[in-house]
Write a protein that holds these residues in place. Structure first.
Motif, PDB file in Angstrom:
ATOM      1  N   THR A  34     133.414  56.453  39.632  1.00  0.00           N
ATOM      2  CA  THR A  34     132.740  57.594  39.020  1.00  0.00           C
ATOM      3  C   THR A  34     133.006  58.876  39.807  1.00  0.00           C
ATOM      4  N   LYS A  83     134.257  62.629  38.411  1.00  0.00           N
ATOM      5  CA  LYS A  83     133.527  63.880  38.673  1.00  0.00           C
ATOM      6  C   LYS A  83     134.434  64.905  39.343  1.00  0.00           C
ATOM      7  N   ARG A  95     135.662  68.429  37.667  1.00  0.00           N
ATOM      8  CA  ARG A  95     135.320  69.689  38.338  1.00  0.00           C
ATOM      9  C   ARG A  95     136.586  70.521  38.612  1.00  0.00           C
TER      10      ARG A  95
END
Length: 111
Positions: free
Chosen positions: A63, A67, A71
């Motif tokens: 995960t 992320k 980003r």
């Protein structure tokens, strides 16, 4: 490369163990071209916008990787599926259990 060739990008942190193993395993499939990269600055092959643009599907190991790339490369991911393989960082390169685990995530190629 044929028209129905799938371009898969595998991403982990340092691009030394999990994603290069996935790249090697999936490059053995006739209809797949696989590349791997890492999210860290010290990765063997650092993840770049060019690799994201190239890929049909992006597979991350955790995960945290999803992320981080969301980003950093959010705009490039608009129409790109990013899938989490949920493979922890406790394997060696080409370790048999890791190869088995990767193959189990792709039943369409390894049934």
């Amino acid at each position: 490369m044929s028209r129905d060739q799938r371009k898969l990008l595998f991403v982990c942190s340092r691009n030394r163990l999990r994603s290069p193993t996935a790249e090697a395993v999936l490059n053995g499939v006739e209809t797949v071209t696989a590349i791997s990269a890492g999210t860290n600055n010290d990765a063997e092959t650092p993840l770049s916008g060019d690799l994201i643009i190239w890929a049909d599907i992006i597979y991350v190991m955790e995960t945290a990787h999803k992320k981080k790339i969301t980003r950093t490369f959010g705009e490039l991911l608009k129409d790109k599926p990013v899938r989490n393989l949920a493979i922890p960082d406790n394997y060696k390169f080409m370790e048999p259990d890791l190869v088995t685990r990767i193959k189990s995530k792709f039943p369409e190629y390894f049934s």
